[in-house]
Design an enzyme around this catalytic site. Structure first.
Site, PDB file in Angstrom:
ATOM      1  N   ASN A 252       0.835  -1.205   0.000  1.00 37.86           N
ATOM      2  CA  ASN A 252       0.000   0.000   0.000  1.00 37.86           C
ATOM      3  C   ASN A 252       0.869   1.255   0.000  1.00 37.86           C
ATOM      4  OD1 ASN A 252      -2.399   1.449   0.017  1.00 37.86           O
ATOM      5  ND2 ASN A 252      -3.277   0.233   1.676  1.00 37.86           N
ATOM      6  N   PHE A 253       0.221   2.371  -0.284  1.00 39.32           N
ATOM      7  CA  PHE A 253       0.828   3.712  -0.220  1.00 39.32           C
ATOM      8  C   PHE A 253       2.069   3.848  -1.103  1.00 39.32           C
ATOM      9  CE2 PHE A 253      -1.254   2.983   3.946  1.00 39.32           C
ATOM     10  CZ  PHE A 253      -2.289   3.889   3.789  1.00 39.32           C
ATOM     11  N   LEU A 254       2.044   3.209  -2.263  1.00 39.54           N
ATOM     12  CA  LEU A 254       3.120   3.403  -3.233  1.00 39.54           C
ATOM     13  C   LEU A 254       2.993   4.800  -3.827  1.00 39.54           C
ATOM     14  CD1 LEU A 254       5.369   2.664  -5.210  1.00 39.54           C
ATOM     15  CD2 LEU A 254       3.675   1.434  -6.576  1.00 39.54           C
TER      16      LEU A 254
ATOM     17  N   THR B 213      -3.659  -3.383  -4.937  1.00 37.72           N
ATOM     18  CA  THR B 213      -4.765  -2.860  -5.735  1.00 37.72           C
ATOM     19  C   THR B 213      -4.299  -1.648  -6.519  1.00 37.72           C
ATOM     20  OG1 THR B 213      -5.525  -1.473  -3.899  1.00 37.72           O
ATOM     21  CG2 THR B 213      -6.564  -3.643  -4.143  1.00 37.72           C
TER      22      THR B 213
ATOM     23  N   LEU C   1      -7.136  -0.775   2.404  1.00 39.40           N
ATOM     24  CA  LEU C   1      -7.233   0.636   2.773  1.00 39.40           C
ATOM     25  C   LEU C   1      -6.907   1.509   1.577  1.00 39.40           C
ATOM     26  CD1 LEU C   1      -5.465   0.559   6.253  1.00 39.40           C
ATOM     27  CD2 LEU C   1      -7.893   0.282   5.715  1.00 39.40           C
TER      28      LEU C   1
END
Length: 455
Positions: free
Chosen positions: A169-171, A205, A455
């Site tokens: 996440n948070f790439l 995602t 998230l």
């Protein structure tokens, strides 16, 4: 402001609500570049677009941590790797600045994510988290943080098989450096570090179409404070309607209706955990929580004031003490820029839920089971909307995942422009339904078999 400008504002808002830094539109053939055109992804263990899956399982041949290099991937000479300490206020602030200014392309929208220490404590510090998996890239000369990627350990359930994995996440890469091809290097480096811990699979995602989604869900949005959304130009006035019409149409009562509804307590964990596991078992792609992970995700920091609270979890307790229902949502607000009346926009996201409403039926798709579940979910999520509004949230968002399509239309969740594609790294799986018909309308009949919430 013209209706055209308002439409553009709404489009920008929907981009933000996708929680990724890539634009997306409907799933089109034009977006599906052939695998040979995906220069990076064709080198990775991912499924091709047209690949027919015969047997599900790992793509790569088995490896051991000893097979993986101990050395970080090389960067251009002006950059260096760093591990972000989310307990360090200065380092966390660096991440906030990077994400706020670069996580969404269009900076003319006048709003930004309002990331907080509390949110990252919840999102990045789940049980088993590793500082080494919060990776940054800094400019050597200035120490400015220009890229970030994170991973947390999870156990996935893919059609009943347990798959030790991480959730990526948070790439985020600074806009001015996207020509430097830092994204592939970030992905390779997080893969190396995770592989050194003997984990070989990942869930991630994106709004864009990459090789190759295992499922696709759609974002939907339920206005909780329509007047505020209109006043800050996040929504337009539909033809043939007045402001009063729209306010009345989206109005919610101040109090919930479900008897026995209350906040989740620590002493409920054992009972709710069993309810949750049984409910989740119906889906084909899930996160298999440990009890410790469940408590972290749904209890949160109990001492936080309302304006800093991240996770909101509720149960329905019957007179005999049995808990029959559970639902949760989380908060990630926006800061509104250049608005004299409003500084923040409250955004709520439906998270996980469970109910025993259809447990008496062998087949969840039995018409009687569907009716019982639909009735109960409409009651529960209606109350969730009320609670979210009472917690100062202005919009409530949900995907077409889980059993959500049973209540989205009834509870006035409008379809968004954003689609979320789910990907498995180094794991070949047959497609999983995402709650969408071929025309991208809500699939109420088949629903979704995606039970995991990212998230």
């Amino acid at each position: 402001m013209s209706e055209e400008d308002k439409a553009k504002k709404l489009e920008n808002l929907l981009k933000l609500l996708q929680l990724n830094n890539d634009d997306t539109s409907k799933f089109t053939q034009e977006q599906k570049k052939a695998m040979k055109d995906h220069k990076f992804w064709r080198t990775q263990p991912v499924k091709d677009f047209d690949e027919k899956v015969v047997e599900e399982g790992p793509i790569d041949k088995p490896k051991t941590p000893e097979d993986i290099s101990d050395k970080p991937l090389p960067l251009l000479s002006s950059f260096e790797w760093c591990s972000i300490d989310v307990d360090n206020k200065k380092q966390l602030e660096d991440v906030f600045v990077l994400l706020n200014e670069n996580y969404v392309e269009d900076r003319d929208a006048g709003f930004r994510f309002n990331y907080t220490k509390e949110f990252f404590n919840w999102a990045l510090k789940s049980p088993g988290w590793k500082k080494d998996w919060h990776i940054g890239v800094r400019v050597k000369e200035t120490q400015k943080l220009v890229a970030f990627i994170s991973a947390i350990p999870v156990t996935l359930g893919v059609r009943g098989k347990q798959v030790p994995s991480v959730e990526i996440n948070f790439l985020c890469v600074h806009k001015q450096l996207r020509s430097k091809r830092l994204t592939p290097v970030l992905i390779k480096e997080i893969t190396r570090r995770v592989n050194k811990c003997d984990i070989w699979h990942a869930l991630y995602t994106a709004g864009i179409v990459l090789p190759a989604p295992v499922s696709t869900c759609r974002y939907t949005h339920r206005p909780l404070n329509w007047k505020k959304l209109y006043e800050v130009d996040f929504t337009g006035l539909p033809d043939g309607h007045t402001e009063e019409d729209m306010i009345a149409e989206n109005a919610l009562p101040a109090k919930t209706k479900t008897a026995g509804l209350r906040k989740l307590k620590k002493e409920d964990i054992d009972q709710v955990f069993e309810l949750f596991k049984r409910y989740q078992s119906r889906f084909e792609l899930i996160q298999i929580f440990t009890k410790e992970e469940f408590e972290h995700n749904f209890i949160g920091e109990e001492s936080l004031p309302l304006d800093k609270q991240v996770i909101f979890s509720y149960v329905v307790e019957q007179p005999d003490g049995k808990i029959t229902d559970f639902f949760s949502f989380y908060s990630l607000p926006f800061t509104i820029l250049n608005n004299t009346k409003y500084k923040d926009l409250g955004i709520g996201y439906l998270y996980y839920y469970a109910t025993d409403a259809d447990f008496q039926f062998k087949d969840r798709f039995d018409p009687k089971a569907t009716k019982a579940l639909k009735t109960r979910l409409c009651e529960l999520i209606y109350d969730a909307c009320i609670l979210a509004k009472n917690a100062n949230m202005d919009v409530f968002n949900a995907l077409t995942s889980q059993d959500n399509t049973l209540f989205l239309d009834d509870l006035k969740f409008g379809p968004g422009d954003g689609f979320l594609n789910f990907y498995l790294f180094n794991y070949r799986a047959k497609p999983i339904t995402g709650g969408l018909n071929p025309d991208n309308s809500n699939d109420i009949k088949r629903r979704s078999n995606v039970g995991v919430v990212m998230l």
